[in-house]
Design an enzyme around this catalytic site. Structure first.
Site, PDB file in Angstrom:
ATOM      1  N   HIS A 259       0.713  -1.099   0.038  1.00  0.00           N
ATOM      2  CA  HIS A 259      -0.228   0.039   0.092  1.00  0.00           C
ATOM      3  C   HIS A 259       1.012   1.237  -0.066  1.00  0.00           C
ATOM      4  CE1 HIS A 259      -3.128   2.785   1.251  1.00  0.00           C
ATOM      5  NE2 HIS A 259      -3.977   2.005   0.541  1.00  0.00           N
ATOM      6  N   ASP A 310      -8.063  -5.465  -0.277  1.00  0.00           N
ATOM      7  CA  ASP A 310      -8.521  -6.438  -1.331  1.00  0.00           C
ATOM      8  C   ASP A 310      -8.135  -7.698  -1.211  1.00  0.00           C
ATOM      9  OD1 ASP A 310      -9.759  -4.079  -3.277  1.00  0.00           O
ATOM     10  OD2 ASP A 310      -7.414  -3.630  -3.566  1.00  0.00           O
TER      11      ASP A 310
HETATM   12  N1  ACO Z   1       3.790  -7.748  -4.761  1.00  0.00           N
HETATM   13  C1  ACO Z   1       5.301  -7.449  -4.864  1.00  0.00           C
HETATM   14  N2  ACO Z   1       5.889  -6.510  -4.912  1.00  0.00           N
HETATM   15  C2  ACO Z   1       5.535  -5.396  -4.550  1.00  0.00           C
HETATM   16  C3  ACO Z   1       4.076  -5.094  -4.462  1.00  0.00           C
HETATM   17  C4  ACO Z   1       3.341  -6.622  -4.423  1.00  0.00           C
HETATM   18  N3  ACO Z   1       1.910  -6.291  -4.076  1.00  0.00           N
HETATM   19  N4  ACO Z   1       3.829  -3.866  -4.376  1.00  0.00           N
HETATM   20  C5  ACO Z   1       5.116  -3.319  -4.449  1.00  0.00           C
HETATM   21  N5  ACO Z   1       6.177  -4.087  -4.535  1.00  0.00           N
HETATM   22  C6  ACO Z   1       7.376  -3.737  -5.021  1.00  0.00           C
HETATM   23  C7  ACO Z   1       7.530  -2.972  -6.371  1.00  0.00           C
HETATM   24  O1  ACO Z   1       7.676  -4.064  -7.377  1.00  0.00           O
HETATM   25  C8  ACO Z   1       8.585  -2.205  -6.359  1.00  0.00           C
HETATM   26  O2  ACO Z   1       9.856  -3.024  -6.189  1.00  0.00           O
HETATM   27  P1  ACO Z   1      11.349  -2.611  -6.733  1.00  0.00           P
HETATM   28  O3  ACO Z   1      11.599  -1.176  -5.929  1.00  0.00           O
HETATM   29  O4  ACO Z   1      12.264  -3.590  -6.900  1.00  0.00           O
HETATM   30  O5  ACO Z   1      11.044  -2.205  -8.168  1.00  0.00           O
HETATM   31  C9  ACO Z   1       8.611  -1.757  -4.634  1.00  0.00           C
HETATM   32  O6  ACO Z   1       7.735  -2.740  -4.024  1.00  0.00           O
HETATM   33  C10 ACO Z   1       8.016  -0.469  -4.767  1.00  0.00           C
HETATM   34  O7  ACO Z   1       6.621  -0.407  -5.660  1.00  0.00           O
HETATM   35  P2  ACO Z   1       5.742   0.870  -5.726  1.00  0.00           P
HETATM   36  O8  ACO Z   1       4.767   0.727  -6.765  1.00  0.00           O
HETATM   37  O9  ACO Z   1       6.635   2.095  -5.940  1.00  0.00           O
HETATM   38  O10 ACO Z   1       5.315   1.079  -4.190  1.00  0.00           O
HETATM   39  P3  ACO Z   1       4.124   1.894  -4.012  1.00  0.00           P
HETATM   40  O11 ACO Z   1       3.933   2.154  -2.971  1.00  0.00           O
HETATM   41  O12 ACO Z   1       3.980   3.114  -4.784  1.00  0.00           O
HETATM   42  O13 ACO Z   1       2.866   0.889  -4.346  1.00  0.00           O
HETATM   43  C11 ACO Z   1       0.850  -0.251  -4.795  1.00  0.00           C
HETATM   44  C12 ACO Z   1       1.509   0.771  -3.753  1.00  0.00           C
HETATM   45  C13 ACO Z   1       0.567   0.043  -6.060  1.00  0.00           C
HETATM   46  C14 ACO Z   1      -0.693  -0.826  -3.966  1.00  0.00           C
HETATM   47  C15 ACO Z   1       1.783  -1.673  -4.658  1.00  0.00           C
HETATM   48  O14 ACO Z   1       1.978  -2.021  -3.382  1.00  0.00           O
HETATM   49  C16 ACO Z   1       0.962  -2.765  -5.471  1.00  0.00           C
HETATM   50  O15 ACO Z   1       1.208  -2.557  -6.813  1.00  0.00           O
HETATM   51  N6  ACO Z   1       0.336  -3.620  -4.797  1.00  0.00           N
HETATM   52  C17 ACO Z   1      -0.338  -4.565  -5.711  1.00  0.00           C
HETATM   53  C18 ACO Z   1      -1.954  -4.007  -6.187  1.00  0.00           C
HETATM   54  C19 ACO Z   1      -2.836  -3.869  -5.130  1.00  0.00           C
HETATM   55  O16 ACO Z   1      -3.032  -4.606  -4.235  1.00  0.00           O
HETATM   56  N7  ACO Z   1      -3.676  -2.729  -5.074  1.00  0.00           N
HETATM   57  C20 ACO Z   1      -4.640  -2.392  -3.988  1.00  0.00           C
HETATM   58  C21 ACO Z   1      -4.177  -1.029  -3.516  1.00  0.00           C
HETATM   59  S1  ACO Z   1      -5.324  -1.200  -1.822  1.00  0.00           S
HETATM   60  C22 ACO Z   1      -6.888  -0.391  -2.548  1.00  0.00           C
HETATM   61  O17 ACO Z   1      -7.089  -0.326  -3.603  1.00  0.00           O
HETATM   62  C23 ACO Z   1      -7.916  -0.962  -1.462  1.00  0.00           C
END
Ligand code: ACO
Length: 374
Positions: A259, A310
Site C-alpha cells: 500500500h 483487497d
Molecule cells: N507484490 C510484490 N512486490 C511489490 C508489491 C506487491 N504487491 N507492491 C509493491 N511491490 C514492490 C515493487 O515491485 C517495487 O519493487 P522495486 O523497488 O524492486 O521495483 C517496490 O515494491 C515499490 O513499489 P511501488 O509501486 O513504487 O510502491 P507503492 O507504494 O507506490 O505501491 C501499490 C503501492 C501500487 C498498492 C503496490 O503495493 C501494488 O502494486 N500492490 C498490488 C496491487 C494492489 O493490491 N492494489 C490495491 C491497493 S489498496 C486498494 O485499492 C483497496
C-alpha cells in the site's frame, strides 16, 4: 519562480485538505475509527455519515433509507443499453458507461449546488447496485429481479443478484466490506474525482472518471486478481510457498499486498480477514484461507509487505459465490459515498487542481521548415 519539488507518484505530497477521512493513527471517517463503525453501525449509517457529515438518528436513517429505496430504479433506456452492450463488456465498464448515462436522466443534472449534489449522490448510491444487478441479468438474456424497498443497501444488492433472501451472516459480512471500502482519503480514484470536480464539472462526470481510475489492478481492480493468485498458488502449503517465492523471484506483483500509505499493515485487512474466514468455513473452502496464510507469511518475511483490504475482500466475495468480475463493481457500490463526499467538499471550497510537471524533454530549439527536416 522557485524550483519545484518533485515526488514520483505524488508520494507523501499533501494535495489538499479534507474533513472526511484520516489515515493518521488508523483509518477514521469524520472522526470515527472504522473498527468502531463496523462494530456499531451499518453500511447505510456509514453512507449517511459520509454524505451528510454526522451519523444519523433513527428517524434520519429511516428517511434516508426510504429515499434510497425509492431511487432504486433505472430509466428504461438505460436497461435497453445494458442489454445491448457486447457480451465482452465487463461489469465495471458497464457501470462506468451507466453512471455517465444516468447524468442525462437526472432531474438535478444542471444544478451544481451543495444540496443538489447531495441529492444526486444519494440517487447514484441507490442506482449503482441496480446497474450492477441489471447488467448481470440482462447480459445473460435474463430478467432482472426488481429492487426490494424493504431491504438495506447490501441486502437488496444480494437479493437483486440472486432472487432469494441472503442470510444474515452474508449481509453482515458484505456490509463490513462496504463500510471498509467506503472512503480512503486521497486514493487514486477519489483524487481523480476531485480533479474533475475542481474544473467545476459535475458529479456524474467526476464519478465516471473515478470508476475509470478504480478499474486498474494497482487500485480497485486488485480484488478481482486475488482468487486467481490463490488458485495459481496450488492447494497445499508447500505448493503455495514455492509459488509465491517463484513469483517474487520473477519480480511479479502479488495483488492484494502493499500500500502506498500503509507500510506496516492495513487495519481494514485485519478487520475483514475474520469475516472472510468465517464465510470460507461456511462455504467449505477453508483450503483457500490456509493458502492465503502461507502467502501472507512469505510476503511479510521476504518483502516486509502486508495485505491490503483487497486481499480478504476477494476471498470473502469468492466464499459468497459472487462472480469475480463483480468484485470491483462492489467496491464502487460502496466508494460512491466517499467519491461523492469528496466532490461535494471540493466544490464547497474550490480551487482548480493544476500541479506542475518537471520537464525532461529536448532543450529549446527552432522549428525547421518541413522541407529542411531530416
Ligand atoms: N507484490 C510484490 N512486490 C511489490 C508489491 C506487491 N504487491 N507492491 C509493491 N511491490 C514492490 C515493487 O515491485 C517495487 O519493487 P522495486 O523497488 O524492486 O521495483 C517496490 O515494491 C515499490 O513499489 P511501488 O509501486 O513504487 O510502491 P507503492 O507504494 O507506490 O505501491 C501499490 C503501492 C501500487 C498498492 C503496490 O503495493 C501494488 O502494486 N500492490 C498490488 C496491487 C494492489 O493490491 N492494489 C490495491 C491497493 S489498496 C486498494 O485499492 C483497496
Amino acid at each position: 519562480m522557485s524550483s519545484p519539488t518533485y515526488s514520483p507518484g505524488l508520494e507523501g505530497v499533501i494535495a489538499g485538505e479534507t474533513a472526511i477521512c484520516s489515515v493518521e493513527g488508523g483509518l477514521s471517517y469524520r472522526g470515527y475509527a472504522v473498527g468502531d463503525l463496523v462494530e456499531h453501525s451499518s453500511f447505510d449509517e456509514t453512507a449517511y455519515l459520509l454524505l451528510h457529515g454526522e451519523l444519523p438518528t433513527a428517524p434520519q436513517l429511516a428517511a434516508f433509507q426510504t429515499r434510497l429505496a425509492a431511487a432504486r430504479r433505472l430509466p428504461p433506456p438505460l436497461n435497453d443499453l445494458l442489454a445491448a452492450l457486447p457480451s465482452s463488456t465487463t461489469p465495471l465498464d458497464a457501470l462506468r458507461t451507466s453512471v455517465s448515462a444516468l447524468a442525462h436522466f437526472d432531474e438535478d443534472a444542471n444544478d451544481q449546488s451543495h444540496v443538489a449534489n447531495v441529492r444526486k449522490a444519494e440517487r447514484l448510491l441507490a442506482q449503482i447496485p441496480v446497474v450492477i444487478a441489471n447488467h448481470y441479468w440482462l447480459s445473460r438474456g435474463g430478467t432482472p429481479h426488481p429492487a426490494r424497498q424493504d431491504l438495506p443497501h447490501a441486502a437488496n444488492f444480494l437479493f437483486m443478484l440472486r432472487g432469494v433472501d441472503p442470510t444474515p451472516a452474508e449481509v453482515k459480512a458484505l456490509e463490513v466490506s462496504l463500510i471498509l471500502y467506503a472512503e480512503h482519503e486521497f486514493n487514486a480514484s477519489t483524487f481523480a474525482a476531485r480533479v474533475i470536480a475542481s474544473t467545476l464539472s459535475d458529479l456524474h462526470a467526476a464519478v465516471t472518471g473515478a470508476i475509470g481510475a478504480l478499474k486498474g489492478p494497482l487500485h480497485g481492480g486488485a480484488n478481482e486478481k486475488v482468487v486467481d493468485i490463490l488458485t495459481a498458488a496450488g492447494s497445499t502449503a508447500e505448493a503455495a510457498e514455492k509459488w509465491v517465492r517463484d513469483a517474487l523471484a520473477r519480480k511479479e506483483r502479488i495483488m492484494g499486498f502493499g500500500h502506498r500509505v500503509y507500510k506496516t499493515g492495513d487495519v481494514r485487512a485485519g478487520i475483514l480477514k475474520e469475516y472472510a474466514r468465517k464465510a470460507a468455513e461456511a462455504a467449505g473452502s477453508i483450503g483457500l484461507e490456509e493458502v492465503a496464510e502461507v502467502i501472507e507469511k512469505v510476503m511479510a518475511a521476504e518483502k516486509n509487505m502486508h495485505p491490503n483490504l483487497d486481499w480478504p475482500a476477494g476471498r470473502l466475495y469468492h466464499a459468497m459465490k459472487l462472480e469475480i468480475p463483480l468484485y470491483t463493481p462492489i467496491f464502487a457500490m460502496s466508494r460512491i459515498t466517499g467519491w461523492a463526499a469528496h466532490v461535494i467538499e471540493q466544490l464547497d471550497n474550490n480551487r482548480l487542481i493544476r500541479p506542475r510537471a518537471l520537464y525532461k524533454g529536448p532543450d529549446r530549439r527552432a522549428v525547421q521548415p518541413i522541407g529542411e527536416r531530416k
